[in-house]
Design an enzyme around this catalytic site. Structure first.
Site, PDB file in Angstrom:
ATOM      1  N   HIS A  15       1.127   4.623   8.914  1.00  0.00           N
ATOM      2  CA  HIS A  15       1.951   3.431   9.112  1.00  0.00           C
ATOM      3  C   HIS A  15       3.288   3.507   8.379  1.00  0.00           C
ATOM      4  O   HIS A  15       4.286   2.965   8.876  1.00  0.00           O
ATOM      5  CB  HIS A  15       1.158   2.166   8.745  1.00  0.00           C
ATOM      6  CG  HIS A  15       1.318   1.694   7.351  1.00  0.00           C
ATOM      7  ND1 HIS A  15       0.568   2.166   6.298  1.00  0.00           N
ATOM      8  CD2 HIS A  15       2.162   0.772   6.809  1.00  0.00           C
ATOM      9  CE1 HIS A  15       0.928   1.561   5.197  1.00  0.00           C
ATOM     10  NE2 HIS A  15       1.884   0.711   5.463  1.00  0.00           N
ATOM     11  N   SER A  40       0.831  -1.208   0.000  1.00  0.00           N
ATOM     12  CA  SER A  40       0.000   0.000   0.000  1.00  0.00           C
ATOM     13  C   SER A  40       0.862   1.253   0.000  1.00  0.00           C
ATOM     14  O   SER A  40       0.502   2.254  -0.623  1.00  0.00           O
ATOM     15  CB  SER A  40      -0.943  -0.003   1.208  1.00  0.00           C
ATOM     16  OG  SER A  40      -0.199  -0.109   2.409  1.00  0.00           O
ATOM     17  N   GLU A  41       2.004   1.227   0.692  1.00  0.00           N
ATOM     18  CA  GLU A  41       2.969   2.331   0.646  1.00  0.00           C
ATOM     19  C   GLU A  41       4.382   1.795   0.703  1.00  0.00           C
ATOM     20  O   GLU A  41       4.649   0.770   1.344  1.00  0.00           O
ATOM     21  CB  GLU A  41       2.760   3.314   1.807  1.00  0.00           C
ATOM     22  CG  GLU A  41       1.609   4.288   1.631  1.00  0.00           C
ATOM     23  CD  GLU A  41       0.331   3.771   2.243  1.00  0.00           C
ATOM     24  OE1 GLU A  41      -0.722   4.380   2.032  1.00  0.00           O
ATOM     25  OE2 GLU A  41       0.397   2.741   2.943  1.00  0.00           O
ATOM     26  N   THR A  42       5.277   2.509   0.040  1.00  0.00           N
ATOM     27  CA  THR A  42       6.716   2.259   0.092  1.00  0.00           C
ATOM     28  C   THR A  42       7.395   3.589   0.364  1.00  0.00           C
ATOM     29  O   THR A  42       7.041   4.604  -0.248  1.00  0.00           O
ATOM     30  CB  THR A  42       7.239   1.658  -1.216  1.00  0.00           C
ATOM     31  OG1 THR A  42       6.520   0.458  -1.502  1.00  0.00           O
ATOM     32  CG2 THR A  42       8.717   1.348  -1.124  1.00  0.00           C
TER      33      THR A  42
END
Length: 427
Positions: free
Chosen positions: A77, A46-48
């Site tokens: 997060h 979902s995120e990097t």
């Protein structure tokens, strides 16, 4: 080729393989925006995040956050998981348990707490002072549409309300926790509902127990149908509660649960710092991949040639760098004696051809003949599966004299008249 240290961290959970994972690339100062977006798309998380040197004095490091589709100014997060990664990698050291992170939403203070009597990293709790959530507006006209799209009737009050603290979340309240757990939204309709918001945060109050709020966040516009655990939405929820006079239902400090429907069991601790709903959110973070000092593919990233990394010795196929190095290698298929280039048994090819027979637009006459040959046990008459798949019907391996003469006549008729050889009569 230059390599970059890479960590995958599970945030908002005290247990590994739960919560919300984030990929963290360390020392990424010389990566371009295009390479960062390519890596974020490759990790498929979902995120990097990418850790860089700060551009101003004061912050310990600078953080850039990417979804598989675009960059975000702030997300909960990724902030907590990245802080855990830089502390574990000894990139920075906190001063009196505090750090400052530079990101697109500004400079965010972070506070690191260790459990009583323990200094181990898995017992570390990280708090982030989230950006102030700003009211975008109430949207009561979307109540009926949201009820239809989410698959359950929302509460009559308060009206759906949008807040922005980096991402923009449209908060929707439900009467019971069971209604939130049973939501099955139409993602395509949800993406078209309001292109001005990042996603929809559906929540309900929980009566009794460890948790006070049960929340789920859907963001198909950002390429994330359902986020396992969402720090930015949980950090903006107190502003929504203060705006509608509901803060007494949760108190100034509570724990929210999220991700149980996805098997992630995330927990978000929230502290409200002022009367406007401005607060901290945080929880423990756990590293999932192995340390960088081990010689394995899972700890490093090669952005310029991601699609060309080999994984043969890690149990994966060529070009799949995401396979777990602990997975045993895939055994090679046995080869036919006398045909070193083929690795399929006749029975395997027969099953494949049965599927090809049913493909639309293909006569399958040669395939059926092949299946009859397999059933009859005449393996010497079985043609190559590639020739069958390409032509639909195979030619005989050997041509009789009549068929050869017809073929030669066709070749002569296609040639120019002055090139045609003289034909001799057969006796």
């Amino acid at each position: 080729m230059k390599t970059y240290r890479f960590k995958q961290v599970d945030a908002f959970t005290p247990r590994p393989l739960y919560g919300n994972p984030v990929g963290v690339v360390l020392d990424a100062d010389d990566l371009t925006d295009e390479q960062m977006q390519q890596i974020a798309n490759w990790t498929n998380l979902s995120e990097t995040t990418f850790v860089l040197k700060p551009t101003i004095a004061g912050p310990a490091y600078r953080l850039r956050i990417f979804t598989p589709v675009h960059e975000l100014p702030f997300a909960g997060h990724p902030t907590i998981g990245s802080c855990h990664a830089v502390l574990e990698a000894n990139v920075v050291a906190p001063k009196d348990g505090r750090l400052v992170q530079e990101c697109g939403a500004g400079n965010l203070p972070l506070r690191i707490e260790a459990s009583t009597g323990s200094e181990r990293a898995e017992n570390r709790r990280i708090w982030v002072e989230a950006p102030e959530a700003k009211l975008i507006g109430e949207q009561p006209e979307l109540s009926s549409t949201l009820s239809e799209v989410l698959g359950c009737r929302i509460a009559e009050s308060p009206a759906p309300t949008a807040f922005r603290n980096g991402p923009t979340w449209l908060f929707v309240r439900f009467e019971t926790e069971s209604e939130v757990a049973a939501l099955k939204p139409d993602m395509s309709a949800l993406a078209k509902l309001s292109p001005t918001v990042t996603g929809v945060a559906a929540f309900a109050f929980v009566n009794g127990g460890e948790f006070v709020v049960h929340i789920r966040c859907f963001a198909p516009v950002a390429g994330v149908p359902e986020d396992p655990v969402t720090g930015s939405a949980n950090a903006a929820l107190p502003a929504y509660l203060v705006h509608h006079g509901l803060l007494e239902k949760t108190g100034r400090e509570y724990i929210a649960t999220q991700g149980t429907e996805l098997g992630r069991d995330g927990r978000v601790c929230v502290r409200v710092l002022d009367t406007d709903g401005f607060g901290y959110d945080g929880i423990r973070a756990l590293r999932r991949v192995r340390p960088e000092d081990e010689d394995d593919y899972g700890s490093r990233v090669r952005p310029a040639r991601l699609h060309r990394q080999r994984a043969d010795d890690r149990g994966g196929a060529r070009g799949d760098p995401r396979r777990d190095p602990r997975v045993p290698p895939i055994p090679k298929a046995p080869r036919r004696e006398g045909q070193p280039g083929r690795a399929l048994h006749h029975e395997d090819r027969s099953a494949r051809d049965r599927r090809l027979v049913d493909r639309p637009g293909r006569s399958g006459s040669g395939l059926r003949a092949r299946l009859r040959a397999v059933d009859a046990g005449r393996r010497e008459d079985i043609p190559s599966p590639l020739s069958v798949a390409r032509r639909g019907a195979r030619r005989p391996h050997r041509q009789g004299p009549e068929r050869r003469a017809l073929r030669q006549d066709r070749e002569r008729s296609r040639a120019p008249r002055h090139h045609r050889p003289r034909r001799h009569l057969r006796t």
